[in-house]
Design a protein around this motif. Structure first.
Motif, PDB file in Angstrom:
ATOM      1  N   LEU A 118       0.831  -1.192   0.000  1.00 43.09           N
ATOM      2  CA  LEU A 118       0.000   0.000   0.000  1.00 43.09           C
ATOM      3  C   LEU A 118       0.868   1.244   0.000  1.00 43.09           C
ATOM      4  CD1 LEU A 118      -2.893   1.157   0.287  1.00 43.09           C
ATOM      5  CD2 LEU A 118      -2.651   0.893   2.747  1.00 43.09           C
ATOM      6  N   GLN A 119       0.591   2.154  -0.926  1.00 40.61           N
ATOM      7  CA  GLN A 119       1.300   3.433  -0.957  1.00 40.61           C
ATOM      8  C   GLN A 119       0.601   4.374   0.017  1.00 40.61           C
ATOM      9  OE1 GLN A 119       1.015   5.666  -4.564  1.00 40.61           O
ATOM     10  NE2 GLN A 119       2.686   7.024  -4.011  1.00 40.61           N
ATOM     11  N   GLU A 120       1.361   4.841   0.995  1.00 37.77           N
ATOM     12  CA  GLU A 120       0.824   5.759   1.988  1.00 37.77           C
ATOM     13  C   GLU A 120       1.785   6.934   2.117  1.00 37.77           C
ATOM     14  OE1 GLU A 120      -1.639   3.089   5.052  1.00 37.77           O
ATOM     15  OE2 GLU A 120       0.516   2.671   5.090  1.00 37.77           O
ATOM     16  N   ASP A 121       1.327   8.102   1.712  1.00 33.14           N
ATOM     17  CA  ASP A 121       2.165   9.300   1.657  1.00 33.14           C
ATOM     18  C   ASP A 121       3.384   9.009   0.785  1.00 33.14           C
ATOM     19  OD1 ASP A 121       0.431  10.830   3.267  1.00 33.14           O
ATOM     20  OD2 ASP A 121       1.255   9.887   5.063  1.00 33.14           O
ATOM     21  N   THR A 122       4.587   9.086   1.358  1.00 33.62           N
ATOM     22  CA  THR A 122       5.801   8.854   0.562  1.00 33.62           C
ATOM     23  C   THR A 122       6.359   7.444   0.745  1.00 33.62           C
ATOM     24  OG1 THR A 122       7.209   9.706   2.331  1.00 33.62           O
ATOM     25  CG2 THR A 122       6.432  11.291   0.672  1.00 33.62           C
ATOM     26  N   LEU A 123       5.683   6.614   1.536  1.00 32.14           N
ATOM     27  CA  LEU A 123       6.179   5.268   1.817  1.00 32.14           C
ATOM     28  C   LEU A 123       5.363   4.202   1.106  1.00 32.14           C
ATOM     29  CD1 LEU A 123       6.862   5.499   5.652  1.00 32.14           C
ATOM     30  CD2 LEU A 123       8.538   5.562   3.802  1.00 32.14           C
ATOM     31  N   TRP A 124       6.033   3.077   0.869  1.00 30.08           N
ATOM     32  CA  TRP A 124       5.385   1.874   0.353  1.00 30.08           C
ATOM     33  C   TRP A 124       5.415   0.866   1.492  1.00 30.08           C
ATOM     34  CZ3 TRP A 124       3.057   1.598  -4.309  1.00 30.08           C
ATOM     35  CH2 TRP A 124       3.297   2.651  -5.188  1.00 30.08           C
ATOM     36  N   ASN A 125       4.231   0.579   2.061  1.00 32.89           N
ATOM     37  CA  ASN A 125       4.124  -0.284   3.227  1.00 32.89           C
ATOM     38  C   ASN A 125       3.567  -1.645   2.840  1.00 32.89           C
ATOM     39  OD1 ASN A 125       5.032   1.747   5.003  1.00 32.89           O
ATOM     40  ND2 ASN A 125       2.985   2.642   5.039  1.00 32.89           N
ATOM     41  N   ILE A 126       4.139  -2.680   3.463  1.00 35.94           N
ATOM     42  CA  ILE A 126       3.683  -4.055   3.241  1.00 35.94           C
ATOM     43  C   ILE A 126       3.004  -4.521   4.519  1.00 35.94           C
ATOM     44  CG2 ILE A 126       4.391  -6.426   2.777  1.00 35.94           C
ATOM     45  CD1 ILE A 126       6.748  -5.240   1.174  1.00 35.94           C
TER      46      ILE A 126
END
Length: 157
Positions: A118-126
């Protein structure tokens, strides 16, 4: 059963493969233009005729082991050609590029475990369920991690 020499002759029909000798008279063949870290197509081809082809998690090869390897000891010439062709195509096929700004992807591995990227703000979180597993600064880093862990993208939401 094809002999070692017959199997090598078939494999050498694919000029994009590079032959590398390993221990105990075994031979590996690599696809150096692989889009992934994995480059081995033929693994431990032995003079006794035993060896393996990397097929990853291609659905038509359910009998492959946990590492994505399929034994070719009893393979016919046509079967071996198809396996090598499929392996090269698998290593040469890039996931489709993403265009949307807000992205949520589902990834699965061979054991049917699911992760969400999931793209959240500037991060790509798993995420595994609601639990954050890893965070990355770019999509490419997150994708490389997931592929290295044996996951393949199955959908975009």
């Amino acid at each position: 059963m094809l002999t070692f020499e017959e199997k090598e002759a078939i494999i050498q029909e694919f000029p994009e493969l590079t032959r590398k000798e390993v221990s105990l008279k075994r031979v590996n063949y690599h696809y150096e233009k692989s889009l992934y870290e994995k480059t081995t197509v033929i693994y431990h081809l032995h003079p006794n005729g035993n060896g393996f082809v990397y097929v990853g998690d291609l659905p038509q090869y359910e009998e492959a082991d946990d590492k994505g390897l399929l034994n070719i000891r009893e393979a016919s010439a046509d079967e071996l050609r198809k396996l090598v062709k499929d392996s090269i195509a698998y290593l040469a096929t890039e996931e489709e590029e993403l265009v949307d700004e807000e992205i949520e992807e589902e990834w699965k591995n061979k054991e049917d475990s699911k992760l969400t990227l999931l793209q959240e703000d500037t991060l790509w979180n798993i995420y595994h369920g609601y639990n954050l597993e890893e965070s990355f600064g770019s999509y490419d880093e997150a994708k490389a991690y997931l592929l290295a862990e044996g996951f393949r993208r199955v959908g975009i939401r």
